[in-house]
Structure formats: structure tokens, C-alpha cells
Design an enzyme around this catalytic site. Sequence first.
Site, PDB file in Angstrom:
ATOM      1  N   CYS A  79      -1.444  33.561  50.126  1.00 32.98           N
ATOM      2  CA  CYS A  79      -0.269  34.428  50.073  1.00 32.98           C
ATOM      3  C   CYS A  79       0.633  34.122  51.261  1.00 32.98           C
ATOM      4  O   CYS A  79       0.144  33.954  52.383  1.00 32.98           O
ATOM      5  CB  CYS A  79      -0.736  35.883  50.115  1.00 32.98           C
ATOM      6  N   HIS A  82      -1.417  39.099  41.004  1.00 36.35           N
ATOM      7  CA  HIS A  82      -1.215  39.054  42.453  1.00 36.35           C
ATOM      8  C   HIS A  82       0.100  39.748  42.823  1.00 36.35           C
ATOM      9  O   HIS A  82       0.140  40.560  43.757  1.00 36.35           O
ATOM     10  CB  HIS A  82      -1.222  37.578  42.902  1.00 36.35           C
ATOM     11  N   GLU A  83       1.170  39.443  42.081  1.00 34.11           N
ATOM     12  CA  GLU A  83       2.484  40.028  42.390  1.00 34.11           C
ATOM     13  C   GLU A  83       2.537  41.511  42.021  1.00 34.11           C
ATOM     14  O   GLU A  83       3.135  42.311  42.754  1.00 34.11           O
ATOM     15  CB  GLU A  83       3.603  39.250  41.706  1.00 34.11           C
ATOM     16  N   HIS A 103       1.087  43.324  44.834  1.00 31.78           N
ATOM     17  CA  HIS A 103       2.038  43.509  45.950  1.00 31.78           C
ATOM     18  C   HIS A 103       2.896  44.745  45.715  1.00 31.78           C
ATOM     19  O   HIS A 103       3.126  45.530  46.633  1.00 31.78           O
ATOM     20  CB  HIS A 103       2.946  42.291  46.113  1.00 31.78           C
TER      21      HIS A 103
END
Length: 175
Positions: A105, A148-149, A152
Site C-alpha cells: 500500500c 483493498h480500496e 480504505h
Amino acid sequence: MIAWDGPAGRVLPVVTAPAPVLSAVGAEVDPCSPEIVQLAADLVATMRVSPGCVGLAAPQVGVGAQVFCVDVTGHPKASTTHGVFVLCNAKVIEASRWKAGREGCMSVPDLTGDVKRAGRVVVSATLPGSGEPVTVTTDAFEARALQHEIDHCAGKLFLDRVAGAHAVYQRKVYL
């Protein structure tokens, strides 16, 4: 069609852990607002100039909002790819085929880690600019990038998902 065709963006600085914005749940957004359309463009521009980057979320540029871009085109681990796209207010509505895989990341530049993620996902979201609702069905590396996003945007880093310290590694530096 989910491919990004918005305005040109500005390259923004990427924030790194432990910046508080990275651990806060991002606000849902109005995908039609000019500020969100500009943010979407800025995310794409920043991702494009960042070597090895396949996705970038608003919290990573200091904005607590549920907006992110993804592009796994050309990545050796990618099988399915939808090109460059930006999603707002995305939610995983189906997930299957769980598998561990290594992640890195830009907001945690010195570390990578093994994270168990779904190998197939269905994501519902809206597109910036039009506000059109979309459903993205994907697998493999693109599915991992979406999760993953989305994490976030929910205030989570990949480090929050590793099995423990034994699954965290120093990032290799190539000269």
C-alpha cells in the site's frame, strides 16, 4: 460501462500511516457534486504517476470520503480487468473463493502483508459525474484491489487484516 472518462486531475500527495484519516470511516458522497468529480480525477492522476499503484482511495490523499479508483490493466497477477474506473459509495454484496495473498500500500510504504480476501466479488456502487448505479463482478487480482480500496474507505489498512506479525514483511527495495 464503468471506464473513467472524466476530466484531467491533479497529482496529490499521498498520506501515510498513522495519519488519522486512514483509520476513519469515510463519508458517503454525492457522486454528482463537482468536488467529488474533481476528487475522482485527482485520484486517477495520482494513481497513474505512482509506480506499481493499482488503486487509490480518497483517504490516502487526505479526504475522508468513499471514493476510489482502480486499474489493474497489465499487472501480471490480473486476469479480469475493467480498465481504469472510479467508484463512489462502494459495497461488497457478494464474496466467495477466499484466498490469502500478498498486499502492499502506498500509505504503508515500508511493509507488505499476507491478507485473506475473496477471489470473486460483486460490488455495488455509483459512478462519479453521472451518479449511475453500477454492479461490478470481478475476480482474482482485480477483486483483491477492490476490497483493498473499499477497506480504505471504511478506515482499514491491509495491516488490520493480516493474521498476525508473522504475516507482515519488510518491503523489498530494488535499486
